[in-house]
Design a protein around this motif. Structure first.
Motif, mmCIF file in Angstrom:
data_model
loop_
_atom_site.group_PDB
_atom_site.id
_atom_site.type_symbol
_atom_site.label_atom_id
_atom_site.label_comp_id
_atom_site.label_asym_id
_atom_site.label_seq_id
_atom_site.Cartn_x
_atom_site.Cartn_y
_atom_site.Cartn_z
ATOM 1 N N LYS A 191 20.238 -5.672 -10.741
ATOM 2 C CA LYS A 191 20.811 -6.866 -10.135
ATOM 3 C C LYS A 191 20.239 -7.162 -8.740
ATOM 4 C CE LYS A 191 23.515 -7.782 -13.587
ATOM 5 N NZ LYS A 191 23.288 -8.983 -14.435
ATOM 6 N N GLY A 192 19.308 -6.341 -8.270
ATOM 7 C CA GLY A 192 18.708 -6.593 -6.964
ATOM 8 C C GLY A 192 19.706 -6.469 -5.823
ATOM 9 N N ALA A 257 32.619 -20.632 -4.040
ATOM 10 C CA ALA A 257 31.510 -20.059 -3.278
ATOM 11 C C ALA A 257 30.708 -21.143 -2.571
ATOM 12 C CB ALA A 257 30.596 -19.267 -4.214
ATOM 13 N N GLY A 258 30.224 -20.804 -1.376
ATOM 14 C CA GLY A 258 29.322 -21.715 -0.676
ATOM 15 C C GLY A 258 27.952 -21.725 -1.315
ATOM 16 N N VAL A 259 27.557 -20.588 -1.869
ATOM 17 C CA VAL A 259 26.284 -20.460 -2.564
ATOM 18 C C VAL A 259 26.393 -19.249 -3.489
ATOM 19 C CG1 VAL A 259 25.290 -19.102 -0.667
ATOM 20 C CG2 VAL A 259 23.767 -20.245 -2.301
ATOM 21 N N PHE A 260 25.737 -19.321 -4.624
ATOM 22 C CA PHE A 260 25.730 -18.228 -5.588
ATOM 23 C C PHE A 260 24.358 -17.568 -5.536
ATOM 24 C CE2 PHE A 260 25.510 -16.113 -9.674
ATOM 25 C CZ PHE A 260 26.815 -15.709 -9.914
ATOM 26 N N ALA A 261 24.344 -16.262 -5.276
ATOM 27 C CA ALA A 261 23.098 -15.504 -5.183
ATOM 28 C C ALA A 261 22.900 -14.687 -6.456
ATOM 29 C CB ALA A 261 23.130 -14.583 -3.965
ATOM 30 N N PHE A 262 21.708 -14.781 -7.031
ATOM 31 C CA PHE A 262 21.416 -14.050 -8.262
ATOM 32 C C PHE A 262 20.012 -13.444 -8.146
ATOM 33 C CE2 PHE A 262 21.305 -13.718 -13.013
ATOM 34 C CZ PHE A 262 22.529 -13.101 -13.172
ATOM 35 N N PRO A 263 19.896 -12.351 -7.364
ATOM 36 C CA PRO A 263 18.571 -11.799 -7.055
ATOM 37 C C PRO A 263 18.097 -10.725 -8.038
ATOM 38 C CG PRO A 263 20.212 -10.702 -5.722
ATOM 39 C CD PRO A 263 20.966 -11.684 -6.599
ATOM 40 N N ASP A 287 12.646 -15.263 -8.124
ATOM 41 C CA ASP A 287 11.522 -16.014 -8.680
ATOM 42 C C ASP A 287 10.897 -15.208 -9.816
ATOM 43 O OD1 ASP A 287 9.574 -17.827 -9.168
ATOM 44 O OD2 ASP A 287 8.629 -17.733 -7.195
ATOM 45 N N LEU A 288 11.556 -15.246 -10.976
ATOM 46 C CA LEU A 288 11.102 -14.559 -12.171
ATOM 47 C C LEU A 288 10.727 -15.577 -13.242
ATOM 48 C CD1 LEU A 288 13.888 -11.805 -12.531
ATOM 49 C CD2 LEU A 288 11.674 -11.596 -11.378
ATOM 50 N N GLY A 304 11.826 -11.869 -2.318
ATOM 51 C CA GLY A 304 11.923 -10.998 -1.160
ATOM 52 C C GLY A 304 13.117 -11.334 -0.284
ATOM 53 N N PRO A 305 13.621 -10.335 0.482
ATOM 54 C CA PRO A 305 14.838 -10.533 1.281
ATOM 55 C C PRO A 305 14.745 -11.658 2.311
ATOM 56 C CG PRO A 305 14.372 -8.195 1.046
ATOM 57 C CD PRO A 305 13.184 -8.921 0.489
#
Length: 350
Positions: A191-192, A257-263, A287-288, A304-305
């Motif tokens: 899940k990064g 949520a203000g933004v959804f992160a899916f790394p 970016d996959l 990248g972070p």
């Protein structure tokens, strides 16, 4: 091939992507008049799934008691034996959704949601058999089908996941004391999670929380989580760890949520990300190739972070209404009924 009676097999009753897929597909098939039975293992005393299942679907949960000190490899092998010993035949189609159930019984179809890489010999052998033994395969994206073809020479039919878009589109946003970046999937390498932690620490937006939901898994990620927790302390980040969120509460949590992160560094589709789009929440995603295939035009891609941090800041500062509209439309097009129709066509072609 007849498709009057279909068995869908999954490895758990907990809310993971493959289990969410299994239940939603079963209900959509049943709505089309198919006699569907879902077979699963009940871990930790579970006798039912994480959410109510449509009564039109028959549910068979096979008890798998916990054994103290059992390794992951031992638990996987026992899971295979227990499910295989309990399974009853008589179905027109037996369709496994994961490597445990594909090893447990003789199946007609295997859905490959994503491809793992195991170093433990027991798990590597189970993974390999669950790929090469089934006579027919479904993948939830072209990217996974390409991996399957390139790695094993196996051709698969691509049937994308659906999403219960309306359920998230009408959700009342949850209220928290501070705006929050949300990720769903728990803390694990795939899940990064470490990358997201580094990115959150690098964000410039003040007063924002990092909220992590989910995390149920058959694998042991305690060592990785310990590293993650130590790194959080070093970075001065205090994440909000919700664990498994009740199914009825999840849409509001996502919508707020203000933004959804899916790394994620490895996925087959990204149901949780599609749910965020259905709720109109900005999506920042790894970016996959699989994500470019599924979410182009509706998400911001970051590698990248540092890039992830900048994208999260930008989404919080100025949400893009055109991208939000594209995301809602994309989610609305991915219906479980469409997935069920395509599965029925595929079953009939075998």
């Amino acid at each position: 091939m007849r498709t009057d009676r279909v068995a869908l097999l999954t490895y758990s009753t907990k809310p993971r992507g493959g289990v969410v897929h299994t239940l939603a597909l079963a209900e959509a098939l049943a709505a089309r008049g198919v006699d569907v039975t879902v077979w699963s293992l009940g871990r930790g005393g579970d006798t039912g799934f994480f959410r109510p299942v449509d009564p039109a679907v028959t549910v068979r949960v096979v008890a798998l008691p916990e054994i103290e000190g059992e390794t992951v490899g031992e638990r996987v092998l026992r899971s295979i034996a227990v499910l295989g010993g309990a399974f009853e035949g008589g179905y027109d189609i037996v369709h496994a959704q994961d490597c445990i159930s594909a090893n447990a019984v003789r199946v007609d179809v295997r859905t490959v949601h994503h491809l793992d890489r195991f170093t433990t010999p027991q798990l590597a052998r189970c993974h390999e058999r669950a790929i090469v033994d089934p006579p027919a395969h479904v993948c939830v994206s072209d990217a996974v089908a390409t991996e399957l073809r390139d790695g094993w020479g196996i051709g698969a039919t691509v049937i994308p996941n659906g999403v219960h878009a309306q359920r998230f589109a009408v959700a009342v946003p949850a209220r928290r004391a501070a705006p929050y970046v949300l990720t769903v999937g728990g803390i694990e390498p795939r899940k990064g999670s470490l990358e997201l932690l580094e990115a959150f620490a690098a964000m410039r937006t003040p007063g924002v929380e990092l909220v992590v939901a989910g995390g149920e898994t058959v694998f042991d990620h305690r060592e990785y989580r310990a590293v993650w927790e130590r790194r959080a302390v070093e970075l001065g980040v205090r994440p909000v760890l919700l664990g498994t969120v009740a199914d009825a509460e999840l849409p509001s949590l996502v919508a707020g949520a203000g933004v959804f992160a899916f790394p994620s560094v490895k996925e087959g589709f990204g149901i949780a990300a599609m749910e965020a789009l259905a709720a109109g929440v900005p999506l920042v995603i790894s970016d996959l190739p699989v994500f470019r295939e599924t979410f182009s035009g509706a998400a911001v891609f970051a590698r990248g972070p540092q890039a992830l941090a900048a994208a999260l800041d930008a989404a919080l500062a100025a949400p893009d209404p055109r991208r939000a509209a594209a995301g809602r439309a994309l989610a609305a097009r991915h219906t479980w009924d469409a997935a069920a129709r395509r599965h029925l066509d595929f079953y009939a072609s075998l």
